[in-house]
Structure formats: structure tokens, C-alpha cells
Scaffold this motif. Structure first.
Motif, PDB file in Angstrom:
ATOM      1  N   VAL A 146     152.876  42.012 -41.426  1.00 23.96           N
ATOM      2  CA  VAL A 146     152.146  42.486 -42.606  1.00 23.96           C
ATOM      3  C   VAL A 146     150.959  41.570 -42.883  1.00 23.96           C
ATOM      4  O   VAL A 146     149.858  42.033 -43.180  1.00 23.96           O
ATOM      5  N   ALA A 147     151.148  40.261 -42.764  1.00 26.41           N
ATOM      6  CA  ALA A 147     150.062  39.303 -42.999  1.00 26.41           C
ATOM      7  C   ALA A 147     148.945  39.490 -41.964  1.00 26.41           C
ATOM      8  O   ALA A 147     147.760  39.473 -42.308  1.00 26.41           O
ATOM      9  N   VAL A 148     149.311  39.684 -40.701  1.00 21.91           N
ATOM     10  CA  VAL A 148     148.314  39.897 -39.646  1.00 21.91           C
ATOM     11  C   VAL A 148     147.559  41.199 -39.907  1.00 21.91           C
ATOM     12  O   VAL A 148     146.325  41.259 -39.811  1.00 21.91           O
ATOM     13  N   PHE A 149     148.276  42.253 -40.261  1.00 22.30           N
ATOM     14  CA  PHE A 149     147.649  43.540 -40.559  1.00 22.30           C
ATOM     15  C   PHE A 149     146.680  43.412 -41.739  1.00 22.30           C
ATOM     16  O   PHE A 149     145.547  43.911 -41.685  1.00 22.30           O
ATOM     17  N   ALA A 150     147.100  42.735 -42.798  1.00 18.33           N
ATOM     18  CA  ALA A 150     146.253  42.549 -43.978  1.00 18.33           C
ATOM     19  C   ALA A 150     144.996  41.747 -43.620  1.00 18.33           C
ATOM     20  O   ALA A 150     143.884  42.083 -44.048  1.00 18.33           O
ATOM     21  N   ALA A 151     145.156  40.698 -42.822  1.00 17.50           N
ATOM     22  CA  ALA A 151     144.009  39.886 -42.415  1.00 17.50           C
ATOM     23  C   ALA A 151     143.019  40.717 -41.593  1.00 17.50           C
ATOM     24  O   ALA A 151     141.804  40.622 -41.780  1.00 17.50           O
ATOM     25  N   LEU A 152     143.537  41.542 -40.689  1.00 13.19           N
ATOM     26  CA  LEU A 152     142.665  42.414 -39.892  1.00 13.19           C
ATOM     27  C   LEU A 152     141.926  43.412 -40.772  1.00 13.19           C
ATOM     28  O   LEU A 152     140.733  43.672 -40.573  1.00 13.19           O
ATOM     29  N   MET A 153     142.592  43.974 -41.750  1.00 11.16           N
ATOM     30  CA  MET A 153     141.959  44.941 -42.649  1.00 11.16           C
ATOM     31  C   MET A 153     140.837  44.272 -43.448  1.00 11.16           C
ATOM     32  O   MET A 153     139.758  44.842 -43.601  1.00 11.16           O
ATOM     33  N   VAL A 154     141.082  43.079 -43.943  1.00  8.73           N
ATOM     34  CA  VAL A 154     140.050  42.348 -44.688  1.00  8.73           C
ATOM     35  C   VAL A 154     138.857  42.082 -43.772  1.00  8.73           C
ATOM     36  O   VAL A 154     137.697  42.271 -44.164  1.00  8.73           O
ATOM     37  N   TRP A 155     139.121  41.667 -42.552  1.00 11.93           N
ATOM     38  CA  TRP A 155     138.051  41.402 -41.594  1.00 11.93           C
ATOM     39  C   TRP A 155     137.231  42.668 -41.308  1.00 11.93           C
ATOM     40  O   TRP A 155     136.004  42.648 -41.296  1.00 11.93           O
ATOM     41  N   PHE A 156     137.907  43.809 -41.062  1.00 11.29           N
ATOM     42  CA  PHE A 156     137.221  45.069 -40.764  1.00 11.29           C
ATOM     43  C   PHE A 156     136.339  45.508 -41.936  1.00 11.29           C
ATOM     44  O   PHE A 156     135.203  45.928 -41.742  1.00 11.29           O
ATOM     45  N   VAL A 157     136.858  45.429 -43.141  1.00 11.23           N
ATOM     46  CA  VAL A 157     136.102  45.845 -44.322  1.00 11.23           C
ATOM     47  C   VAL A 157     134.898  44.924 -44.524  1.00 11.23           C
ATOM     48  O   VAL A 157     133.783  45.390 -44.770  1.00 11.23           O
ATOM     49  N   LYS A 158     135.103  43.618 -44.398  1.00  8.93           N
ATOM     50  CA  LYS A 158     133.993  42.660 -44.541  1.00  8.93           C
ATOM     51  C   LYS A 158     132.925  42.936 -43.497  1.00  8.93           C
ATOM     52  O   LYS A 158     131.730  42.963 -43.802  1.00  8.93           O
ATOM     53  N   ASP A 159     133.333  43.166 -42.258  1.00  8.71           N
ATOM     54  CA  ASP A 159     132.399  43.435 -41.173  1.00  8.71           C
ATOM     55  C   ASP A 159     131.608  44.724 -41.430  1.00  8.71           C
ATOM     56  O   ASP A 159     130.413  44.789 -41.153  1.00  8.71           O
ATOM     57  N   ALA A 160     132.274  45.730 -41.975  1.00  8.00           N
ATOM     58  CA  ALA A 160     131.610  47.004 -42.243  1.00  8.00           C
ATOM     59  C   ALA A 160     130.532  46.862 -43.313  1.00  8.00           C
ATOM     60  O   ALA A 160     129.504  47.547 -43.273  1.00  8.00           O
ATOM     61  N   PHE A 161     130.731  45.988 -44.268  1.00  5.08           N
ATOM     62  CA  PHE A 161     129.777  45.835 -45.366  1.00  5.08           C
ATOM     63  C   PHE A 161     128.731  44.749 -45.121  1.00  5.08           C
ATOM     64  O   PHE A 161     127.835  44.574 -45.938  1.00  5.08           O
TER      65      PHE A 161
END
Length: 144
Positions: free
Chosen positions: A21-36
Motif C-alpha cells: 500500500v505504501a509503495v502504491f501510494a508513493a507511485l500515485m503521488v509521483w505520477f500525479v506530481k509528474d503530470a502537473f
């Protein structure tokens, strides 16, 4: 004789679950930051400002996009990057005409062989074009 999980197995499974769950959450934060935080026109120097835009209404054939843009200086590499940021459709054509800020520039662009009134041609710094095959060109002082 079935498998009976011990307290150690349950705790080990919970640790794995929390780690995933922590790895998934970290990846999601990274993807969203990268998109913006993708680079764009706003990151270029040169104070680019679109003063005229044309896009044909034909969505079934080649789409033509024509822009007249003012720029604060003749920054050729920045003009190239600006053109690269402009929308382009496969088998379409995108043209960007650059004019020096404070100099005469067209307020209207249109399709055809001549994309703006001829009185503005001497003031055109460059023409960026991406053609139907994806070939890119930047022509400095195209009307001289």
C-alpha cells in the motif's frame, strides 16, 4: 491436516500488505506530481503571446492550425521549442508565425498559400511548420 496460520504468519502478511500500500501510494503521488509539472510554453523565455489563431472545422480530414505569436527577442531555439509544444494532429499541418513584440503583427490568420495580410510579411521573424508527415522546419525571416 490443513495449514493453520500462526501469529507470526499473520503479522508477516500485514507487513507485506502495508508495504505494498505504501509503495502504491508513493507511485500515485509521483505520477500525479509528474503530470502537473510537465514543461510547457510558460517555461520558455521570450514572453510568447498568441495574437491570432486559426483551426479549420474539418475533423474528418487534415486539420490545419495557424498561429501568429509575438516574442520579445529573436530566440531561435525558444521559437523551435514553442512550435514543438503546439498541438499537432497526424496528417494535419501546424504553422506558427513569430513577430517581434511591439512591432506590427496580424490579428487574423487564415488558411491558404498566404496565411495573413501581406503588410505584415516584413515584420515576420520566423515560421515554424510541422507538416502532415511530422517533418519540422523553422525558417528564419521567411519573407526576405
Amino acid at each position: 491436516m490443513g495449514f493453520k496460520p500462526t501469529q507470526e504468519h499473520v503479522m508477516s502478511g500485514n507487513k507485506l500488505k502495508y508495504t505494498l500500500v505504501a509503495v502504491f501510494a508513493a507511485l500515485m503521488v509521483w505520477f500525479v506530481k509528474d503530470a502537473f509539472t510537465q514543461p510547457g510554453v510558460q517555461d520558455l523565455s521570450g514572453d510568447f503571446e498568441e495574437v491570432a489563431i486559426y483551426r479549420n472545422e474539418n475533423n474528418t480530414g487534415p486539420i490545419q492550425r495557424i498561429y501568429a505569436v509575438t516574442v520579445s527577442d529573436s530566440l531561435w531555439d525558444q521559437m523551435q521549442q514553442y512550435g514543438d509544444f503546439m498541438p499537432h494532429t497526424k496528417y494535419g499541418n501546424t504553422k506558427v508565425y513569430f513577430f517581434l513584440e511591439g512591432q506590427p503583427a496580424p490579428k487574423e490568420v487564415f488558411p491558404g498559400a498566404q496565411n495573413f495580410d501581406a503588410q505584415f510579411q516584413p515584420h515576420c521573424l520566423a515560421r515554424y511548420e510541422k507538416d502532415a508527415m511530422g517533418q519540422v522546419s523553422l525558417v528564419k525571416r521567411p519573407f526576405r
